[in-house]
Design a protein around this motif. Structure first.
Motif, PDB file in Angstrom:
ATOM      1  N   ALA A   8       0.415  -1.164   0.047  1.00  0.00           N
ATOM      2  CA  ALA A   8       0.375  -0.260  -0.103  1.00  0.00           C
ATOM      3  C   ALA A   8       0.570   1.371   0.302  1.00  0.00           C
ATOM      4  O   ALA A   8       1.481   1.657   0.127  1.00  0.00           O
ATOM      5  N   HIS A   9       0.472   2.575  -1.031  1.00  0.00           N
ATOM      6  CA  HIS A   9       0.962   3.278  -0.219  1.00  0.00           C
ATOM      7  C   HIS A   9       0.008   4.859   0.219  1.00  0.00           C
ATOM      8  O   HIS A   9       1.232   5.316   0.823  1.00  0.00           O
ATOM      9  N   VAL A  10      -0.984   4.193   0.700  1.00  0.00           N
ATOM     10  CA  VAL A  10      -1.474   4.799   2.180  1.00  0.00           C
ATOM     11  C   VAL A  10      -2.369   3.891   3.066  1.00  0.00           C
ATOM     12  O   VAL A  10      -3.068   3.331   3.039  1.00  0.00           O
ATOM     13  N   TYR A  11      -2.581   4.140   3.916  1.00  0.00           N
ATOM     14  CA  TYR A  11      -3.559   3.600   4.973  1.00  0.00           C
ATOM     15  C   TYR A  11      -4.928   4.590   5.158  1.00  0.00           C
ATOM     16  O   TYR A  11      -4.686   5.649   6.280  1.00  0.00           O
ATOM     17  N   PHE A  12      -5.838   3.844   5.035  1.00  0.00           N
ATOM     18  CA  PHE A  12      -7.438   4.534   5.421  1.00  0.00           C
ATOM     19  C   PHE A  12      -8.136   4.242   6.437  1.00  0.00           C
ATOM     20  O   PHE A  12      -8.012   3.196   6.750  1.00  0.00           O
ATOM     21  N   MET A  13      -8.251   5.231   7.505  1.00  0.00           N
ATOM     22  CA  MET A  13      -8.478   5.117   8.901  1.00  0.00           C
ATOM     23  C   MET A  13     -10.235   4.931   9.000  1.00  0.00           C
ATOM     24  O   MET A  13     -10.654   6.356   9.273  1.00  0.00           O
ATOM     25  N   PRO A  14     -11.041   4.500   8.768  1.00  0.00           N
ATOM     26  CA  PRO A  14     -12.247   4.456   8.102  1.00  0.00           C
ATOM     27  C   PRO A  14     -13.245   4.427   9.161  1.00  0.00           C
ATOM     28  O   PRO A  14     -14.268   3.675   9.180  1.00  0.00           O
ATOM     29  N   MET A  23     -11.543  12.086  -7.807  1.00  0.00           N
ATOM     30  CA  MET A  23     -10.866  13.662  -8.184  1.00  0.00           C
ATOM     31  C   MET A  23     -10.357  13.475  -5.804  1.00  0.00           C
ATOM     32  O   MET A  23      -9.494  14.082  -5.725  1.00  0.00           O
ATOM     33  N   ILE A  24     -11.322  12.436  -5.448  1.00  0.00           N
ATOM     34  CA  ILE A  24     -10.616  12.565  -3.619  1.00  0.00           C
ATOM     35  C   ILE A  24      -9.905  11.758  -3.745  1.00  0.00           C
ATOM     36  O   ILE A  24      -9.162  11.995  -2.868  1.00  0.00           O
ATOM     37  N   ILE A  25      -9.945  11.003  -4.697  1.00  0.00           N
ATOM     38  CA  ILE A  25      -8.644   9.887  -4.106  1.00  0.00           C
ATOM     39  C   ILE A  25      -7.372  10.294  -4.860  1.00  0.00           C
ATOM     40  O   ILE A  25      -6.204  10.226  -4.417  1.00  0.00           O
ATOM     41  N   HIS A  26      -7.573  11.094  -5.927  1.00  0.00           N
ATOM     42  CA  HIS A  26      -6.497  12.046  -6.883  1.00  0.00           C
ATOM     43  C   HIS A  26      -6.056  12.860  -5.908  1.00  0.00           C
ATOM     44  O   HIS A  26      -4.562  13.155  -5.716  1.00  0.00           O
ATOM     45  N   SER A  27      -6.784  13.653  -4.536  1.00  0.00           N
ATOM     46  CA  SER A  27      -6.306  14.280  -3.862  1.00  0.00           C
ATOM     47  C   SER A  27      -5.335  13.891  -3.097  1.00  0.00           C
ATOM     48  O   SER A  27      -4.098  14.241  -2.712  1.00  0.00           O
ATOM     49  N   ILE A  28      -5.097  12.723  -2.517  1.00  0.00           N
ATOM     50  CA  ILE A  28      -5.044  11.881  -2.072  1.00  0.00           C
ATOM     51  C   ILE A  28      -3.731  11.357  -2.424  1.00  0.00           C
ATOM     52  O   ILE A  28      -2.633  11.425  -2.109  1.00  0.00           O
ATOM     53  N   TRP A  29      -3.826  10.912  -3.614  1.00  0.00           N
ATOM     54  CA  TRP A  29      -2.987  10.521  -4.207  1.00  0.00           C
ATOM     55  C   TRP A  29      -1.404  11.665  -4.666  1.00  0.00           C
ATOM     56  O   TRP A  29       0.055  11.066  -4.038  1.00  0.00           O
ATOM     57  N   LEU A  30      -1.959  12.546  -4.478  1.00  0.00           N
ATOM     58  CA  LEU A  30      -0.723  14.204  -4.582  1.00  0.00           C
ATOM     59  C   LEU A  30      -0.315  14.497  -3.451  1.00  0.00           C
ATOM     60  O   LEU A  30       1.134  14.050  -3.418  1.00  0.00           O
TER      61      LEU A  30
END
Length: 427
Positions: free
Chosen positions: A144-150, A409-416
């Motif tokens: 994983a590149h990021v980890y989501f806390m749901p 687009m939300i995912i892309h903001s996190i990606w950036l």
């Protein structure tokens, strides 16, 4: 509360340096003997390659369709983008490479769920979409590149907050316990001090609740509707979450509106007297000028949606907090948004050039709203309104999600923001 669960901070390429190590990770060079790289090093290598590709696209901002002949869907073009070429390349790199791990700790409804209707719908919609695991989600945390806390702050407020209480300790302590749990069970939080982790919240209390975990507040990617720089929102690592009031659970009938020639109102706003900015707006403009139609409460025979679609400009003043669903309501109705705030970072502003399709009015200029709007030429207004129609696809909620829509687009903001982060990798 009914819970139905189901200012310019950017470079042209959208990338900023956010470095937790003493030196930037520049790649992985072998000296002499070839060695086996760790999974974390491979993850960083993928990001380094993506950065290079995006920067090359940013430098070559002239569009070349031959570079994208394999894409039959949509190619972003036009002045609404800071750099359309860089955004397109970044989006394709995200689709190809980005992997998100969703922690399984925590029980529903506070975790792994959220409201899919109401003013907090974007919080629940995103959580539920990530839980489905059809986009970007990986079951292997090592890749994983990021980890989501749901967790859902909205649901926490519903179940944990005692009405009338003077504090939100129960919510903050729950977040602290949750982060402590995942940091004890997994190595990833401690490895980066939370910098490659993200939370998402559309509730006003999301930012303050995160302060109960200092590393979450200072290091982690916080995707927030309340993108208020005066309260610690950091555009270099945090991302703005659009607030959308989904009354019926979808956007059917909300998109579109008459052409500019058929819009009879210059500007419109209707809403409660929440916060000092709206009080200033009411004091000067409430039912005071036929061109600037400002209401605290619309007459029963007037439709709110029809007023949006009959207006050239839609006023979007901050409430108690800076978040407001009116920004997206205006975009849906193809009405040029007028942002009235001194500390709000608009959604997706790494990618979108808001000056091309919206107007920003400082709080101190509220008395001059009519003068400002009347000073915009017809040609300029038509360009802005055209931009609103173009940008609409990036704020649309689809089920299932479609490329370039709100979810992506939300995912892309996190990606950036993950691209902006260089984690130290031992060599």
């Amino acid at each position: 509360m009914l819970l139905l669960v189901c200012k310019n901070y950017q470079r042209k390429d959208g990338l900023q340096k956010h470095d937790l190590s003493s030196a930037e990770t520049r790649g992985f060079v072998t000296t002499g003997l070839r060695r086996k790289y760790s999974k974390s090093e491979k993850v960083e290598a993928v990001l380094a390659k993506a950065r290079l590709s995006i920067r090359e696209a940013a430098r070559n901002n002239s569009f070349n369709s031959s570079n994208y002949e394999d894409d039959q869907d949509f190619v972003p073009q036009g002045p609404i983008y800071r750099n359309a070429n860089a955004f397109y390349r970044s989006y394709l790199e995200m689709e190809k490479s980005f992997k998100i791990y969703v922690y399984e700790e925590g029980e529903a409804p506070i975790f792994h769920n959220g409201p899919c209707r109401s003013i907090y719908s974007t919080e629940g919609r995103f959580i539920n979409e990530m839980e489905r695991g059809k986009h970007y989600r990986t079951n292997d945390p090592d890749e994983a590149h990021v980890y989501f806390m749901p967790f859902s702050v909205v649901v926490m407020v519903h179940y944990l907050y005692e009405p009338g209480a003077l504090d939100m300790n129960a919510i903050g302590n729950t977040l602290a316990d949750y982060v402590h749990t995942i940091s004890q069970r997994h190595p990833f939080w401690n490895r980066s001090l939370g910098a490659d982790h993200f939370m998402l919240s559309c509730h006003d209390w999301g930012p303050h609740s995160s302060s109960y975990v200092p590393h979450l507040f200072k290091n982690s990617i916080r995707v927030l509707c309340n993108a208020n720089t005066s309260e610690g929102f950091n555009p270099l690592k945090d991302a703005t979450l659009p607030e959308i009031n989904l009354k019926t659970g979808d956007i059917k009938g909300l998109l579109g509106g008459p052409p500019p020639s058929q819009r009879s109102n210059l500007a419109f706003f209707a809403g409660g007297p929440h916060g000092y900015i709206r009080h200033l707006l009411f004091d000067r403009w409430k039912e005071n000028d036929p061109d600037i139609q400002v209401y605290e409460k619309l007459p029963s025979n007037i439709s709110y949606e029809s007023m949006l679609k009959d207006s050239k400009f839609c006023l979007c003043p901050s409430g108690y907090e800076v978040a407001s669903p009116r920004v997206v309501e205006a975009i849906y109705a193809e009405c040029v948004p007028v942002l009235i705030s001194d500390s709000y970072v608009p959604p997706f502003s790494d990618v979108l050039d808001w000056k091309k399709f919206s107007v920003t009015v400082a709080v101190e200029d509220i008395p001059n709203i009519k003068k400002i709007l009347m000073g915009i030429s017809e040609a300029k207004y038509l360009e802005m309104q055209k931009g609103v129609k173009q940008v609409q696809r990036h704020f649309a909620i689809n089920g299932p999600p479609e490329r370039y829509d709100l979810f992506h687009m939300i995912i892309h903001s996190i990606w950036l923001r993950r691209l902006n982060l260089r984690l130290h990798t031992p060599v």
